[in-house]
Scaffold this motif. Structure first.
Motif, PDB file in Angstrom:
ATOM      1  N   SER A  71      50.104  47.152  50.159  1.00 34.29           N
ATOM      2  CA  SER A  71      50.023  45.696  50.217  1.00 34.29           C
ATOM      3  C   SER A  71      49.145  45.196  49.069  1.00 34.29           C
ATOM      4  O   SER A  71      49.641  44.688  48.082  1.00 34.29           O
ATOM      5  N   TYR A  72      47.850  45.385  49.191  1.00 29.65           N
ATOM      6  CA  TYR A  72      46.934  44.864  48.164  1.00 29.65           C
ATOM      7  C   TYR A  72      46.993  45.762  46.920  1.00 29.65           C
ATOM      8  O   TYR A  72      46.712  46.962  47.009  1.00 29.65           O
ATOM      9  N   PRO A  73      47.383  45.218  45.766  1.00 27.42           N
ATOM     10  CA  PRO A  73      47.623  46.073  44.606  1.00 27.42           C
ATOM     11  C   PRO A  73      46.373  46.486  43.827  1.00 27.42           C
ATOM     12  O   PRO A  73      46.437  47.369  43.001  1.00 27.42           O
ATOM     13  N   LYS A  74      45.256  45.822  44.098  1.00 24.15           N
ATOM     14  CA  LYS A  74      44.041  46.154  43.341  1.00 24.15           C
ATOM     15  C   LYS A  74      43.168  47.106  44.147  1.00 24.15           C
ATOM     16  O   LYS A  74      43.493  47.468  45.271  1.00 24.15           O
ATOM     17  N   GLU A  76      39.438  48.285  45.919  1.00 25.60           N
ATOM     18  CA  GLU A  76      38.185  47.749  46.472  1.00 25.60           C
ATOM     19  C   GLU A  76      37.108  48.834  46.531  1.00 25.60           C
ATOM     20  O   GLU A  76      35.966  48.608  46.184  1.00 25.60           O
TER      21      GLU A  76
ATOM     22  N   ARG B 293      49.454  39.465  49.300  1.00 25.63           N
ATOM     23  CA  ARG B 293      49.319  40.920  49.468  1.00 25.63           C
ATOM     24  C   ARG B 293      47.931  41.266  50.003  1.00 25.63           C
ATOM     25  O   ARG B 293      47.790  42.167  50.824  1.00 25.63           O
ATOM     26  N   SER B 294      46.912  40.553  49.527  1.00 21.61           N
ATOM     27  CA  SER B 294      45.570  40.735  50.090  1.00 21.61           C
ATOM     28  C   SER B 294      45.597  40.388  51.567  1.00 21.61           C
ATOM     29  O   SER B 294      45.049  41.096  52.404  1.00 21.61           O
ATOM     30  N   ILE B 369      40.933  37.781  42.007  1.00 21.79           N
ATOM     31  CA  ILE B 369      41.813  37.629  43.158  1.00 21.79           C
ATOM     32  C   ILE B 369      40.976  37.621  44.434  1.00 21.79           C
ATOM     33  O   ILE B 369      39.900  38.210  44.483  1.00 21.79           O
ATOM     34  N   ILE B 370      41.473  36.940  45.463  1.00 22.08           N
ATOM     35  CA  ILE B 370      40.811  36.961  46.770  1.00 22.08           C
ATOM     36  C   ILE B 370      41.067  38.329  47.386  1.00 22.08           C
ATOM     37  O   ILE B 370      42.213  38.765  47.480  1.00 22.08           O
ATOM     38  N   THR B 371      40.010  39.017  47.787  1.00 21.74           N
ATOM     39  CA  THR B 371      40.172  40.389  48.266  1.00 21.74           C
ATOM     40  C   THR B 371      40.493  40.396  49.763  1.00 21.74           C
ATOM     41  O   THR B 371      40.182  39.442  50.484  1.00 21.74           O
ATOM     42  N   PRO B 372      41.093  41.518  50.237  1.00 21.69           N
ATOM     43  CA  PRO B 372      41.376  41.630  51.669  1.00 21.69           C
ATOM     44  C   PRO B 372      40.105  41.484  52.501  1.00 21.69           C
ATOM     45  O   PRO B 372      40.138  40.868  53.572  1.00 21.69           O
ATOM     46  N   SER B 373      38.968  42.008  52.017  1.00 21.02           N
ATOM     47  CA  SER B 373      37.749  41.924  52.839  1.00 21.02           C
ATOM     48  C   SER B 373      37.272  40.484  53.008  1.00 21.02           C
ATOM     49  O   SER B 373      36.733  40.126  54.051  1.00 21.02           O
TER      50      SER B 373
END
Lengths: 210, 382
Positions: A71-74, A76, B293-294, B369-373
């Protein structure tokens, strides 16, 4: 061991290649990503980040490798950080996971934030042993390939050949082999946390070590 | 390695490369543009690929104003056309976007959003052009704005953009952001015939009966390609069914209402969304582009922790997909709208929500970008 290599199960393996503009970081990320996505069959996203300057400045490529759709392409939290400049090492070290691995170019990074790291003088090796400093990125690719238990040497080299023009293929394969050999000599095996199963992705390919 | 089963062609491509693949699949034969980061790869690859196709024409223009002008001309001459740009170029294109709406020229404009205003952050992502895409050009006008969040979707939405442009005889804007455009991913190239490709309506009457802006059941007049023998007058002035300027209120009113009707009556066909775990959602997220996606990863992680969260990914930004968002607002106790601007899409969400539930925004304008966290944190704070 079965003839057909089993794909190692991966859940968001996050990797960052970082350094200076001009070191070939994004090309390196593209080749590594192509090999893992098309050659190995993983889901891979590769993103990049660079400054607005035409040359100089910082450059980085992030890869997420997974057995499942991403999902998230970057990235963390990094499993592996490759830092080819002091600046990059300082800036991104804090994004490493507790068990993450730091790989540095010791000819570019004088001060590492920790003494737990894998280091090789990649730039010096490219200059002195290969005679062409531009092969630096492929040398690093060789070392990264050794470290990643799920990456196969042969498929990685195939991706190198497909990405580069014929004129410079030979010298780059030489650089790849040197990087892989040096890493095998100095880095030891991949961290145990990266190995889920005894059966590695490319166990059968180890035999063809050059 | 035994690779027995037959697979579709897969490539490891950038979002921008996927846009080109999509355009060529859709039948694009004309590209005029001016390169600008982060959309330059579209132009680079078009320059390499388009001249090799039969009839393909690639033009580098002097600027973005000229680029869209050339695209409008080629479109009215019967070509499927595209141009791509980023914020500063998109600003220059606004005048011609209005012209394209007025003369009803089918075309696709890709805007890969970067940080703004002005030159801003050429290599950093943003979603700051959302309202500009809708209302950037002056005057009341209908327009279709689409978006894509991953590389496969870049290909799919480009094909859809061409189809909508041809079907509704309208400019279609595909809004991407730097992250989507510069992400490399494995995508499948569709087999020929896998996507339905639509062609514009052409006149079925002899030239002497032809009225270039005549009303039809769909509200979409057939396009006679310039040079095909049909007399066509093209003007940015409000025109009558023959294409000539008019001042008569009855003719103006009919023309304007037809222009809106041709889009309005097909909302079902145009408004595309992707719903993820929304059936039992107590917390809803509305996102688009790379931020979706995030949000998807944040939803997965929040579900593991027991939060009932659902996500609507907007693939069509305008006309705003009201029915899906309203349905979510009716069942959720809160809607989160993460976006890389100061709140452009959340205005639309608040508008259709009309006070039904709480709408909270997550905004970021620092070129990241806005992160998932970040999204996960907001979910836990609801």
């Amino acid at each position: 061991m079965s003839k057909k290599a089993k794909m190692q199960e991966l859940n968001r393996f996050e990797l960052r290649l970082s350094g200076l503009g001009g070191q070939g970081i994004i090309t390196l990320g593209k080749i590594l990503g192509t090999a893992l996505a098309l050659g190995h069959g993983y889901y891979v996203t590769q993103t990049q980040s660079y400054g607005p300057e035409a040359r100089g400045g910082s450059s980085r490529a992030d890869l997420v490798i997974s057995s499942h759709p991403i999902s998230y392409p970057k990235t963390e939290n990094l499993d592996l950080l490759v830092a080819l400049s002091q600046e990059a090492c300082n800036a991104y070290y804090r994004y490493l996971k507790p068990n993450g691995v730091l790989m540095v170019d010791t000819s570019m990074v004088a001060n590492t934030p920790t003494n737990v790291y894998k280091g090789l003088p990649f730039t010096t090796l490219a200059k002195d042993k290969i005679g062409l400093v531009q092969t630096l990125n492929i040398l690093v690719l060789g070392a990264v390939t050794h470290l990643l238990p799920f990456a196969g040497q042969r498929r990685m080299k195939k991706a190198v050949e497909q990405a580069l023009p014929p004129k410079i293929q030979e010298i780059n394969i030489k650089a790849f082999n040197l990087g892989h050999r040096e890493a095998a000599k100095h880095f030891g095996d991949a961290p145990a946390v990266w190995l889920e199963a005894e059966e590695m992705a490319d166990a059968e390919e180890d035999t063809e070590h050059v | 390695m035994a690779q027995a089963k037959k697979k579709r062609t897969e490539i490891f491509a950038l979002g921008n490369e996927a846009v080109v693949e999509g355009a060529l699949i859709a039948g694009c034969t004309f590209y005029a543009g001016y390169p600008i980061t982060p959309s330059s790869e579209i132009m680079e690859i078009m320059a390499a690929r388009l001249p090799r196709t039969p009839e393909g024409v690639f033009l580098q223009m002097e600027d973005e104003i000229g680029s869209l002008g050339a695209a409008i001309g080629a479109s009215l001459a019967g070509r499927k056309v595209m141009t791509a740009t980023s914020g500063p170029g998109f600003s220059l294109m606004q005048e011609h976007i209005g012209y394209a709406c007025m003369v009803e020229s089918p075309l696709v404009i890709v805007n890969v959003m970067r940080g703004g205003p002005s030159t801003g952050l050429p290599t950093s992502p943003s979603q700051g052009d959302v309202q500009q895409a809708r209302w950037g050009t002056h005057g009341d006008h209908p327009i279709i704005v689409l978006s894509a969040s991953d590389v496969q979707e870049c290909l799919e939405m480009t094909v859809r953009a061409f189809n909508m442009a041809e079907k509704y005889r309208t400019p279609v804007i595909l809004l991407l952001d730097e992250v989507t455009a510069h992400t490399r991913e494995k995508i499948f190239l569709p087999e020929p015939g896998e996507y339905e490709i639509l062609e514009r309506a052409v006149p079925s009457v002899p030239p002497e009966w032809f009225k270039p802006y005549e009303d039809t059941a769909r509200g979409v007049p057939p396009v006679a390609p310039i040079g095909a023998g049909y007399r066509t007058h093209i003007t940015g002035l409000t025109h009558d069914p023959m294409g000539y300027p008019t001042q008569r209120p009855d003719e103006i009113n009919t023309a304007m209402h037809r222009m809106f009707r041709k889009i309005d009556q097909f909302f079902d066909d145009i408004q595309l969304v992707d719903e993820f775990l929304t059936e039992d959602a107590e917390i809803g997220i509305v996102a688009y582009g790379s931020v979706a996606r995030s949000a998807r990863l944040a939803v997965t992680k929040a579900r593991e922790r027991g939060y009932k969260v659902g996500l609507i990914t907007l693939k069509t930004l305008f006309p705003f997909p009201k029915p899906s968002v309203v349905a979510l607002a009716r069942k959720a106790k809160c809607i989160l709208v993460p976006e890389m601007n100061m709140g452009q899409m959340s205005r639309e969400v608040k508008r259709v929500n009309n006070g039904a539930t709480r709408v909270r925004t997550i905004n970021r304008v620092d070129g990241s970008i806005i992160t998932p966290s970040e999204i996960l944190k907001s979910i836990t704070q609801v």
